[in-house]
Design a protein around this motif. Structure first.
Motif, PDB file in Angstrom:
ATOM      1  N   VAL A  13       0.931  -1.305   0.066  1.00 29.86           N
ATOM      2  CA  VAL A  13      -0.156   0.175  -0.055  1.00 29.86           C
ATOM      3  C   VAL A  13       0.821   1.180   0.066  1.00 29.86           C
ATOM      4  O   VAL A  13       1.774   1.606   0.818  1.00 29.86           O
ATOM      5  N   LEU A  14       0.609   2.094  -0.855  1.00 31.88           N
ATOM      6  CA  LEU A  14       1.188   3.464  -1.015  1.00 31.88           C
ATOM      7  C   LEU A  14       0.125   4.588  -0.726  1.00 31.88           C
ATOM      8  O   LEU A  14      -0.730   4.623  -1.416  1.00 31.88           O
ATOM      9  N   ARG A  15       0.617   5.385   0.071  1.00 32.74           N
ATOM     10  CA  ARG A  15      -0.260   6.772   0.314  1.00 32.74           C
ATOM     11  C   ARG A  15       0.226   7.772  -0.579  1.00 32.74           C
ATOM     12  O   ARG A  15       1.549   8.030  -0.423  1.00 32.74           O
ATOM     13  N   ALA A  16      -0.372   8.113  -1.603  1.00 34.61           N
ATOM     14  CA  ALA A  16      -0.053   9.090  -2.627  1.00 34.61           C
ATOM     15  C   ALA A  16       0.350  10.425  -1.914  1.00 34.61           C
ATOM     16  O   ALA A  16      -0.822  10.951  -1.296  1.00 34.61           O
ATOM     17  N   PRO A  17       1.445  11.074  -2.145  1.00 31.38           N
ATOM     18  CA  PRO A  17       1.758  12.378  -1.366  1.00 31.38           C
ATOM     19  C   PRO A  17       0.802  13.498  -2.128  1.00 31.38           C
ATOM     20  O   PRO A  17       0.434  14.251  -1.089  1.00 31.38           O
ATOM     21  N   TRP A  23      -3.157   3.549  -2.712  1.00 34.52           N
ATOM     22  CA  TRP A  23      -2.837   2.518  -3.874  1.00 34.52           C
ATOM     23  C   TRP A  23      -2.447   1.117  -3.397  1.00 34.52           C
ATOM     24  O   TRP A  23      -1.380   1.215  -2.948  1.00 34.52           O
ATOM     25  N   LEU A  24      -3.367   0.114  -3.842  1.00 34.03           N
ATOM     26  CA  LEU A  24      -2.755  -1.231  -3.497  1.00 34.03           C
ATOM     27  C   LEU A  24      -2.314  -1.867  -4.788  1.00 34.03           C
ATOM     28  O   LEU A  24      -2.755  -1.746  -5.583  1.00 34.03           O
ATOM     29  N   PHE A  25      -1.062  -2.359  -4.508  1.00 35.61           N
ATOM     30  CA  PHE A  25      -0.376  -3.129  -5.488  1.00 35.61           C
ATOM     31  C   PHE A  25      -0.352  -4.539  -5.048  1.00 35.61           C
ATOM     32  O   PHE A  25      -0.169  -4.805  -3.742  1.00 35.61           O
ATOM     33  N   GLY A  26      -0.089  -5.374  -5.784  1.00 33.99           N
ATOM     34  CA  GLY A  26       0.442  -6.884  -5.366  1.00 33.99           C
ATOM     35  C   GLY A  26       0.559  -7.718  -6.732  1.00 33.99           C
ATOM     36  O   GLY A  26       0.477  -7.215  -7.849  1.00 33.99           O
ATOM     37  N   SER A  27       0.843  -9.010  -6.298  1.00 28.15           N
ATOM     38  CA  SER A  27       0.761 -10.047  -7.404  1.00 28.15           C
ATOM     39  C   SER A  27      -0.844 -10.405  -7.713  1.00 28.15           C
ATOM     40  O   SER A  27      -1.727 -10.932  -6.898  1.00 28.15           O
ATOM     41  N   THR A  28      -1.253  -9.990  -8.837  1.00 27.99           N
ATOM     42  CA  THR A  28      -2.613  -9.952  -9.173  1.00 27.99           C
ATOM     43  C   THR A  28      -3.138 -10.694 -10.411  1.00 27.99           C
ATOM     44  O   THR A  28      -4.380 -10.842 -10.687  1.00 27.99           O
ATOM     45  N   ASP A  29      -2.081 -11.719 -10.756  1.00 28.49           N
ATOM     46  CA  ASP A  29      -2.716 -12.586 -11.870  1.00 28.49           C
ATOM     47  C   ASP A  29      -3.378 -13.407 -11.000  1.00 28.49           C
ATOM     48  O   ASP A  29      -3.085 -14.041 -10.237  1.00 28.49           O
ATOM     49  N   ALA A  30      -4.499 -14.097 -11.775  1.00 30.64           N
ATOM     50  CA  ALA A  30      -5.138 -14.991 -11.277  1.00 30.64           C
ATOM     51  C   ALA A  30      -4.470 -16.446 -10.920  1.00 30.64           C
ATOM     52  O   ALA A  30      -4.544 -17.211  -9.975  1.00 30.64           O
ATOM     53  N   ASP A  41      -2.227  -5.203 -11.507  1.00 26.43           N
ATOM     54  CA  ASP A  41      -3.195  -4.215 -11.439  1.00 26.43           C
ATOM     55  C   ASP A  41      -2.886  -3.405 -10.267  1.00 26.43           C
ATOM     56  O   ASP A  41      -2.198  -3.777  -9.305  1.00 26.43           O
ATOM     57  N   THR A  42      -3.539  -2.383 -10.197  1.00 23.22           N
ATOM     58  CA  THR A  42      -3.888  -1.772  -8.914  1.00 23.22           C
ATOM     59  C   THR A  42      -5.198  -0.992  -8.693  1.00 23.22           C
ATOM     60  O   THR A  42      -5.992  -0.899  -9.525  1.00 23.22           O
ATOM     61  N   TYR A  43      -5.332  -0.727  -7.542  1.00 20.84           N
ATOM     62  CA  TYR A  43      -6.552  -0.432  -6.906  1.00 20.84           C
ATOM     63  C   TYR A  43      -6.357   0.830  -5.981  1.00 20.84           C
ATOM     64  O   TYR A  43      -5.422   0.886  -5.295  1.00 20.84           O
ATOM     65  N   TRP A  44      -7.367   1.600  -5.747  1.00 26.04           N
ATOM     66  CA  TRP A  44      -7.227   2.900  -5.011  1.00 26.04           C
ATOM     67  C   TRP A  44      -8.357   2.922  -3.878  1.00 26.04           C
ATOM     68  O   TRP A  44      -9.440   2.649  -4.493  1.00 26.04           O
ATOM     69  N   SER A  45      -8.068   3.712  -2.825  1.00 24.26           N
ATOM     70  CA  SER A  45      -9.088   4.125  -1.938  1.00 24.26           C
ATOM     71  C   SER A  45      -8.978   5.275  -1.161  1.00 24.26           C
ATOM     72  O   SER A  45      -7.706   5.731  -1.128  1.00 24.26           O
ATOM     73  N   THR A  46      -9.848   6.079  -0.653  1.00 21.99           N
ATOM     74  CA  THR A  46      -9.509   7.103   0.192  1.00 21.99           C
ATOM     75  C   THR A  46      -9.611   6.888   1.604  1.00 21.99           C
ATOM     76  O   THR A  46      -9.412   7.630   2.698  1.00 21.99           O
TER      77      THR A  46
END
Length: 295
Positions: A13-17, A23-30, A41-46
Motif C-alpha cells: 500500500v502506497l499513500r500518494a503524497p 494505492w494497493l499493488f500486489g501479485s494480481t494475476d489469477a 493491476d492496482t486499486y485505490w481508496s480514500t
C-alpha cells in the motif's frame, strides 16, 4: 469493492503524497505460478474500506524479456517519480528484481533498469528499496532474497544501488539466513536434505530509530512472518531474529504503512493458498520490545 473481493498476494500500500489516496499493488494475476503473465493491476481508496479498480499499472511491451510469474511489486517515491520494484522470470533466465518507473502512482510503469538489478546468475526475488543517510547524502540499497533453489538455506542480501536506481553498484552482502530464526521450519524439497524459505523483506525504521525488517518463511502452522532487528541501526546489521513470528499461520509477505492520521498499519496476504489470497489490514504498535499487533 472491499478487500475481500480482491484476489491478491504480496500486498503493498502506497499513500500518494499529492492527494492522500491509498494505492494497493500486489501479485494480481489469477494464477501467478504458471502460464503467461498479464501484468500488475492496482486499486485505490480514500478510506481503506472501499476500493476502486482495477487499473492496469504495468503491461509488458512486446519483446519484454519475462513472460511468466510476475510477483510482489512495490512502489516507492524517489526523486519526484514513482519506482516499482518487481520480480520477473523467464525460461532459461534466472528470476530477479527489475526496476520500473512512472510519473503517477497508478502508472503506467515502464522498465527503468536495463534488466534485473539482482545478480544475473542467482535466483532472486522480492527486492525492496531501503534508503539510508550517508556522509555525502542518502544512499539507496536493494534488499532482496536469494532463493533456496540456489543455496538450500534461503538468504537475505543487500546491494547498493546507483542514485538513479538503474543499476547495482558493487557486490551484494549477506544479512542473514532463514535458519537463523528459531521459528522458521525446514521444508522437504527434491535434491536438498531440507530447505528454508526467505520471502518478502520489508524495512521499517521505528520512531526511536531502530531498523527492523519483516520477512516471511514457514513456521509450525505454515506460511508465517517474523521480524529481524539490526544491532547497528543500519542495513549491515548484525541482524537478530524474533523468537516467535509476528504472524504465525497461513499468511505473510507483509509491509507497514501509515494511514492519514499517522497510525501504523500492517498489510499481508492471508490465507496463503491460491485463489483465496486476500489483503488484510491490522493496526500495529511499536513497543520497546519490538513490533506488536494491537488487534
Amino acid at each position: 469493492m472491499r478487500l475481500d473481493d480482491i484476489q491478491i498476494r504480496d500486498p503493498f500500500v502506497l499513500r500518494a503524497p499529492e492527494d492522500g489516496r491509498f494505492w494497493l499493488f500486489g501479485s494480481t494475476d489469477a494464477d501467478i505460478w504458471s502460464g503467461p503473465a498479464t501484468g500488475f493491476d492496482t486499486y485505490w481508496s480514500t478510506d481503506l474500506e472501499e476500493w476502486h479498480g482495477p487499473l492496469p499499472a504495468f503491461r509488458p511491451e512486446p519483446g519484454f524479456w519475462s513472460h511468466t510469474q510476475y510477483w510482489a511489486p512495490e512502489v516507492h517515491v524517489h526523486d519526484g517519480a514513482f519506482f516499482m520494484f518487481a520480480t520477473f522470470t523467464a525460461e532459461g533466465r534466472r528470476r530477479g528484481t527489475q526496476v520500473l518507473r512512472a510519473e503517477r502512482p497508478e502508472g503506467p510503469y515502464a522498465p527503468w533498469s536495463p534488466g534485473p538489478v539482482t545478480p544475473h546468475d542467482w535466483e532472486c526475488l522480492d527486492g525492496t528499496l531501503h534508503v539510508e543517510d550517508g556522509p555525502d547524502g542518502v544512499v539507496p540499497y536493494l534488499v532482496f532474497c536469494r532463493e533456496w533453489k540456489d543455496v538450500g538455506d534461503g538468504e537475505v542480501h543487500a546491494v547498493r544501488l546507483s542514485d538513479d536506481l538503474r543499476e547495482a553498484i558493487g557486490e551484494p552482502f549477506l544479512l542473514f539466513r532463514a535458519s537463523e530464526a528459531a521459528w522458521a521450519r525446514p521444508l522437504p524439497r527434491p535434491g536438498f536434505p531440507e530447505v528454508h524459505v526467505t520471502d518478502g523483506p520489508w524495512m521499517h525504521r521505528t520512531r526511536d530509530g531502530r531498523l527492523t525488517m519483516l520477512w516471511s518463511s514457514f513456521g509450525d502452522s505454515g506460511y508465517a512472518m517474523g521480524v529481524a532487528t539490526s544491532g547497528s541501526g543500519d542495513v549491515r546489521g548484525p541482524w537478530t531474529q524474533s523468537d516467535t513470528p509476528l504472524w504465525p499461520a497461513d499468511g505473510g509477505h507483509g509491509m507497514i504503512f501509515a494511514d492519514g492520521a499517522g497510525r501504523l498499519l500492517l498489510t499481508l496476504h492471508a490465507p496463503n493458498g491460491t485463489p483465496d489470497e486476500r489483503a488484510r489490514l491490522f493496526p500495529l504498535e511499536e513497543t520497546p520490545d519490538g513490533l506488536r499487533l494491537t488487534a
